[in-house]
Write a protein that holds these residues in place. Structure first.
Motif, short mmCIF file in Angstrom:
data_model
loop_
_atom_site.label_atom_id
_atom_site.label_comp_id
_atom_site.label_asym_id
_atom_site.label_seq_id
_atom_site.Cartn_x
_atom_site.Cartn_y
_atom_site.Cartn_z
N GLY A 1 -4.12 -3.51 6.23
CA GLY A 1 -4.31 -4.89 5.80
C GLY A 1 -5.39 -5.60 6.57
N LEU A 2 -5.50 -5.34 7.87
CA LEU A 2 -6.54 -5.97 8.68
C LEU A 2 -7.93 -5.43 8.31
CD1 LEU A 2 -4.77 -6.04 12.17
CD2 LEU A 2 -5.32 -8.01 10.72
N ALA B 1 -3.04 -10.96 -2.57
CA ALA B 1 -2.93 -9.76 -3.41
C ALA B 1 -3.41 -8.52 -2.66
CB ALA B 1 -3.71 -9.95 -4.70
N VAL B 2 -4.45 -8.66 -1.84
CA VAL B 2 -4.93 -7.53 -1.04
C VAL B 2 -3.86 -7.09 -0.05
CG1 VAL B 2 -6.66 -6.78 0.64
CG2 VAL B 2 -7.35 -8.19 -1.30
N ILE C 1 0.78 -10.57 13.92
CA ILE C 1 -0.65 -10.83 14.06
C ILE C 1 -1.33 -10.77 12.70
CG2 ILE C 1 -2.81 -9.93 15.03
CD1 ILE C 1 -1.16 -8.98 17.45
N TRP C 2 -0.96 -9.77 11.90
CA TRP C 2 -1.51 -9.63 10.55
C TRP C 2 -1.15 -10.84 9.69
CZ3 TRP C 2 0.84 -6.09 6.28
CH2 TRP C 2 0.03 -6.13 5.14
N ILE D 1 -13.56 -8.22 13.14
CA ILE D 1 -12.20 -7.89 12.70
C ILE D 1 -11.93 -6.40 12.86
CG2 ILE D 1 -10.66 -7.80 10.69
CD1 ILE D 1 -12.17 -10.37 9.72
N ALA D 2 -12.90 -5.56 12.47
CA ALA D 2 -12.72 -4.12 12.60
C ALA D 2 -12.58 -3.70 14.06
CB ALA D 2 -13.90 -3.39 11.95
N ALA D 3 -13.41 -4.26 14.94
CA ALA D 3 -13.35 -3.90 16.36
C ALA D 3 -12.02 -4.31 16.99
CB ALA D 3 -14.50 -4.55 17.11
#
Length: 318
Positions: free
Chosen positions: A45-46, A265-266, A166-167, A218-220
């Motif tokens: 999700g992140l 929705a994601v 956190i998510w 966000i990815a890091a």
């Protein structure tokens, strides 16, 4: 399919998978198993947040470097939290800065140098991965998750994994940003019609650079959390999430053409895909079977997205 219908549809599908899994594999929907699936869904999700932002920005935006940015952030976070620990805050800040650098370079290359997003982000992923291979062969840094990081990824709050909380917070902020902020409306407008948005005074290029930078950050940071979950930083840490992050964004209704997306929705799509993966694994379905099922699922939702886009276009023309 409108936004509310898609959310409900995905939620019902996820519940059906859980209930069906309980009948097929007793214990599949037990509280402990559901909590574990929720924890796994958190990371997908992140990554889905990062992918959704760049897709909404338009110009066939995809970020294939999210896996490399996650690996970079995870390795740096683990190294800084090693024996000579700088503290969790400092490690997170450095990881975020590294992701921002990756994303900003992507954004500049795509918007100013006009390099196609697929080519630019793939090249950036190769550059980061290659640099990490060289660095790891020269520098022997700590790669084990520190107790603080492992505790952060392993704790629960009232039975809910901390990472899922956190998510939840991150997802709520993204939803608020996209649906209820002027900047979010500018992002959607830039993706839908960049020419009209520019005429209206929107700085389209600056917005695209900003969303690629945000994607890298966000990815890091997700990579840092991932190290705490798996217990070790390693090369290729985030690679397996690259394509699934695109899949959940598409299933969640984010338009590949840009200008449309709903993060709730994601998030539902991330839950569904995680539950489906867990069920197929529990049923001992082979890799070939899993790939066929995932491919068929993606095609169905691409068709739904196409129908939704055509319906919206007809309403505008009418």
């Amino acid at each position: 399919m409108n936004t509310q219908s898609r959310r409900l549809f995905l939620l019902v599908l996820a519940i059906i998978v859980l209930v069906g899994g309980q009948f097929a594999v007793p214990g599949f929907a037990s509280p402990g198993q559901v909590a574990n699936q929720l924890k796994i869904a958190t990371f997908l999700g992140l990554f889905g947040i990062a992918q959704s932002l760049v897709m909404i920005a338009g110009e066939q935006g995809l970020d294939l470097s999210v896996g490399a940015a996650a690996t970079l952030g995870g390795i740096l976070g683990a190294a800084l939290l090693g024996p000579a620990s700088l503290g969790l805050g400092a490690a997170i800040a450095v990881a975020a800065a590294s992701g921002a650098l990756v994303g900003a370079v992507n954004g500049v290359g795509i918007t100013l140098l006009r390099i196609p997003p697929l080519v630019m982000t793939l090249a950036m992923a190769s550059l980061v991965d290659g640099g990490l291979i060289v660095w790891s062969s020269v520098m022997h840094v700590n790669t084990a998750a520190s107790p603080a990081l492992a505790a952060l990824a392993g704790r629960t709050l009232a039975g809910v994994p901390t990472v899922a909380v956190i998510w939840l917070v991150a997802g709520a902020l993204v939803w608020r940003f996209l649906d209820h902020s002027a900047w979010g409306r500018r992002l959607l407008a830039s993706g839908a019609n960049p020419t009209a948005a520019a005429i209206a005074g929107t700085r389209v290029r600056a917005i695209r650079i900003a969303v690629y930078t945000a994607s890298g950050v966000i990815a890091a940071l997700t990579g840092v959390l991932l190290v705490g979950y798996v217990g070790q930083a390693f090369l290729g840490l985030g690679t397996t999430y690259v394509l699934p992050s695109v899949v959940v964004a598409v299933i969640g209704g984010v338009s590949l053409a840009g200008g449309r997306g709903d993060y709730i929705a994601v998030a539902m799509a991330a839950l569904l895909l995680t539950a489906l993966t867990s069920l197929l694994t529990a049923l001992q379905i082979g890799e070939a079977g899993r790939q066929c099922i995932f491919g068929a699922t993606l095609l169905v939702f691409l068709a739904l997205n196409g129908c939704s886009f055509k319906g919206a276009l007809r309403r505008v023309q009418a």
